[in-house]
Design an enzyme around this catalytic site. Sequence first.
Site, PDB file in Angstrom:
ATOM      1  N   ARG A 113       1.118  11.377 -52.644  1.00  0.00           N
ATOM      2  CA  ARG A 113       1.227  12.820 -52.424  1.00  0.00           C
ATOM      3  C   ARG A 113       2.514  13.210 -51.705  1.00  0.00           C
ATOM      4  O   ARG A 113       2.932  14.359 -51.747  1.00  0.00           O
ATOM      5  CB  ARG A 113      -0.012  13.327 -51.670  1.00  0.00           C
ATOM      6  N   THR A 121     -12.346   4.947 -48.018  1.00  0.00           N
ATOM      7  CA  THR A 121     -12.364   4.679 -46.582  1.00  0.00           C
ATOM      8  C   THR A 121     -13.505   3.754 -46.170  1.00  0.00           C
ATOM      9  O   THR A 121     -13.352   2.961 -45.240  1.00  0.00           O
ATOM     10  CB  THR A 121     -12.459   5.998 -45.802  1.00  0.00           C
TER      11      THR A 121
END
Length: 436
Positions: free
Chosen positions: A8, A67
């Site tokens: 990103r 995660t």
Amino acid sequence: MAGGLGTRLKSATPKHLHPLLGRRMVDWVIGAARGAGVDRLVVVASPDTASRFDGLEVAVQQTPLGTGDAVRAAREALAGGQGDVLVLNGDVPALTSELLEALVATHRVAGAAGTVLSFEPPDVRSYGRIVRDSAGGLARIVEAGDATPAELAVREVNSGIYVFRAEKLWPLLDRLEPHNAQGELYVTDTLGLLVGDGEPVAVHTAPVPFEVEGINTRVELAAVTAALRDRINERHMLAGVTIVDPASTWIEDDVEIEADVTIHPFTVLRGATTIATGAEVGPHVVAIDAEIGADVTVGPFAYLRAGTVLGEGAKAGTFVELKQARIGARTKVPHLSYIGDAEIGEDTNIAAGNITANFPHEQGKPKGTTRIGSNVRTGVDNTFDAPVSIGDDAWIAAGSVITEDVPPGSLAGFPPHQETKEGWVYEKHGKPDDAG
């Protein structure tokens, strides 16, 4: 957790390794954790970046599966550990030790199995919303895409930072299930499992939202960098440093500045630079790993490269570049000079347009060193063809290229070829210790 890529950020550099005021992004988070007294620190990294954390314990996340999988990658390293596990994201560089200490304190006072750090940003964007129960604990975290209009109106959101009791966390990781085709697991789901099991889950709200803002774009990177700049500048000003224009002054965190130093606008201080009391730096100065002594003047428009040492009362003036140069006390390099790989004694004056030509004459040889003694007076447009030594009290004629050593008290130069008049300065003006 520092296994992410720079997708990103549109960068070939992994996000957590992007530089930010002299440190990598993840190093700011590591520093906050250490400052909070963490007993053991494990960095979860990708296979490509695992070797980039010298001196740290690293757990490798072989495949980026979310995660939850990242935390699971650290389980073996932390197996058998008691107490609490603090889960941090490596892209939150404004995080402070004080906030982490407060988070852990809330967790322990509440006797919680898990605690989430929440915050209320100006723009809640797509953060998961925190829904509390009647007692103020966590009822659930609702992702923005699954939230009702009423839940979307909630301003308190999930930071992605948590504390768990170790004995509660590890079994939960085996109960996580993927929510997408990529098979990703999310540590956020462990909190829902705890609530479902009837375990107490607490919430601690960060009082300063930007401290827990994650970075995903270069716009966000610039914003948090400016905030950290302000934090660093404020620390120095409160310690007695005058920063004339904090908004245009960039000081990296490891720079050390004593009280009663003045920093003028558009100054950049980097690395292990140190500045002693009474120095005046700027405007438009860049210093990297430089040592600036007491009562030194630097600038405007000066560049101090690594290895520069300026003795007490010395001066590096306008359009001066110094590199691996030791400048003696009260010595002046006032303007338009490059002094590299050099040692200059005390009370010497370097005239305008002086250059140490330190590039080796033979390929593969080290750069030469120029040694200029104390109380030397050089002329305008001098070049010193290193290695070469200029003795104390010598004078150099304007426009000269010095290729041979000059004895103390001599006059040298006279282009096109160097001529040295040994003892000329002493004959005409006497030795300094003969005065009176």
